[in-house]
Write a protein that holds these residues in place. Structure first.
Motif, mmCIF file in Angstrom:
data_model
loop_
_atom_site.group_PDB
_atom_site.id
_atom_site.type_symbol
_atom_site.label_atom_id
_atom_site.label_comp_id
_atom_site.label_asym_id
_atom_site.label_seq_id
_atom_site.Cartn_x
_atom_site.Cartn_y
_atom_site.Cartn_z
ATOM 1 N N TRP A 111 -12.958 -26.167 -13.566
ATOM 2 C CA TRP A 111 -13.004 -27.205 -14.596
ATOM 3 C C TRP A 111 -12.695 -26.639 -15.981
ATOM 4 O O TRP A 111 -12.066 -27.321 -16.800
ATOM 5 N N ASP A 112 -13.101 -25.393 -16.242
ATOM 6 C CA ASP A 112 -12.768 -24.767 -17.528
ATOM 7 C C ASP A 112 -11.253 -24.599 -17.665
ATOM 8 O O ASP A 112 -10.673 -24.893 -18.719
ATOM 9 N N ALA A 115 -9.614 -28.041 -18.130
ATOM 10 C CA ALA A 115 -9.802 -28.558 -19.487
ATOM 11 C C ALA A 115 -8.835 -27.894 -20.457
ATOM 12 O O ALA A 115 -8.269 -28.547 -21.349
ATOM 13 N N LYS A 120 -8.711 -33.855 -20.273
ATOM 14 C CA LYS A 120 -9.643 -34.691 -19.523
ATOM 15 C C LYS A 120 -9.019 -35.174 -18.213
ATOM 16 O O LYS A 120 -7.852 -35.525 -18.156
ATOM 17 N N TYR A 161 -19.372 -31.648 -12.793
ATOM 18 C CA TYR A 161 -18.512 -31.215 -13.888
ATOM 19 C C TYR A 161 -17.557 -32.316 -14.353
ATOM 20 O O TYR A 161 -17.136 -32.320 -15.520
ATOM 21 N N PHE A 162 -17.230 -33.258 -13.479
ATOM 22 C CA PHE A 162 -16.481 -34.436 -13.916
ATOM 23 C C PHE A 162 -17.284 -35.195 -14.958
ATOM 24 O O PHE A 162 -16.757 -35.611 -16.003
ATOM 25 N N LYS A 164 -19.531 -34.017 -16.873
ATOM 26 C CA LYS A 164 -19.758 -33.195 -18.060
ATOM 27 C C LYS A 164 -18.629 -33.323 -19.084
ATOM 28 O O LYS A 164 -18.758 -32.844 -20.216
ATOM 29 N N GLN A 165 -17.529 -33.946 -18.699
ATOM 30 C CA GLN A 165 -16.433 -34.134 -19.631
ATOM 31 C C GLN A 165 -16.879 -35.031 -20.793
ATOM 32 O O GLN A 165 -17.728 -35.903 -20.632
ATOM 33 N N ALA A 168 -16.991 -39.097 -20.407
ATOM 34 C CA ALA A 168 -16.507 -39.178 -19.026
ATOM 35 C C ALA A 168 -16.399 -40.628 -18.560
ATOM 36 O O ALA A 168 -17.372 -41.375 -18.570
#
Length: 301
Positions: A111-112, A115, A120, A161-162, A164-165, A168
């Motif tokens: 995810w890092d 991003a 997104k 983690y989706f 956490k955007q 979101a």
């Protein structure tokens, strides 16, 4: 089994009278009403046949960016090459990022990187799966539990983690299995984990009103996970899953949020019976096959 009827294994899970095993106009990825222009999608399990088809469908529909993750780098590269070739837009960005979905560290890194490279993600499709084929007690506990690690922990980490955007919003699709409605010997770890995965989808739906959540049943496909006895019945086109995944991201599917959808079901027929489906929960998990409530079940005898 009745080998004269190659839909015999599909009928027990069929909600609509019309059954689909190939693409049809409503879910054809090239159709304008399924346009993915301006959307980003992350797909897990792209090393498998269904994941490849989903990625191809989103490329055909014009997604602005597609993130491919799986365990086999060579397969990811092959898929990336193909979807770049079929992409509607030459500007579609394709990111390859291998990951171990059972590892929080690996998922966080995924995810890092996403991003930093893409930004997104609008749509998360949890397709990665594992299936052991053995009776309870027939394999080591760690092997049995691996299905839960891949089919439940993996999607949970991806959803974590989706969410956490920043701000979101979007859609999360779990690629499930019709086996959650049956008992097939030797499939306890797979079926139980897929059932838990579907319940996770329902919790996400209730707890996150800005997130559109679905469980998508891909039908019966010829894959490495398909038992030999079922191969003659495995006639579903993997692109059906890709097309329906696009459909579920349209406003037309809003009334199906928090529910199960099968690629074999006819969307127009479901829309014609929308009121009954919603009132009776025809496409939701059921606790018991009885009418529970004050006074108990209305016994017939």
């Amino acid at each position: 089994m009745d080998y004269a009827d190659l839909d015999a294994v599909t009928w027990p899970y069929q909600l609509t009278n019309v059954v689909h095993r190939d693409l049809y106009p409503t879910v054809e990825p090239s159709q304008p009403h399924l346009s993915a222009v301006g959307r980003t999608v992350l797909i897990t399990g792209v090393s498998g046949g269904v994941g490849k088809a989903i990625a191809e469908a989103w490329a055909i529909a014009g997604a602005s960016a597609i993130v491919l993750t799986g365990r086999k780098v060579d397969v990811l590269n092959d898929v990336a090459t193909k979807i770049r070739r079929v992409a509607k837009l030459p500007s579609t960005k394709v990111l390859i990022q291998p990951a171990d979905l059972k590892s929080e560290t690996s998922v966080r890194q995924l995810w890092d990187t996403t991003a930093a490279e893409i930004g997104k993600i609008d749509v998360l499709i949890n397709d990665a799966g594992s299936m052991n084929y053995a009776p309870v007690g027939g394999i080591e506990p760690s092997e049995w539990w691996n299905d839960f690690e891949v089919n439940v922990k993996g999607p949970y980490l991806m959803c974590h983690y989706f969410l956490k955007q920043v701000e979101a919003k979007g859609t999360i699709i779990f690629v499930g299995s019709g086996t959650i409605g049956s008992i097939f010997p030797n499939m306890s770890s797979y079926t139980s984990s897929k059932l838990a995965q579907t319940k996770l989808m329902e919790f996400l739906h209730v707890e996150n009103p800005d997130i559109r959540c679905f469980t998508l049943l891909p039908g019966l496909l010829k894959t490495q996970m398909t038992a030999e006895a079922y191969l003659p019945f495995a006639r579903d086109d993997p692109m059906l899953t890709g097309g329906v995944s696009l459909f579920l991201c349209t406003p037309r599917a809003d009334w199906m949020r928090g529910c199960i959808m099968s690629v074999n079901w006819d969307i127009e027929e479901m829309e014609a019976h929308k009121k009954e489906i919603q009132q009776e929960g025809r496409n939701k998990l059921a606790f018991l096959n009885a009418k529970l409530g004050k006074g108990g079940h209305p016994w017939e005898t």
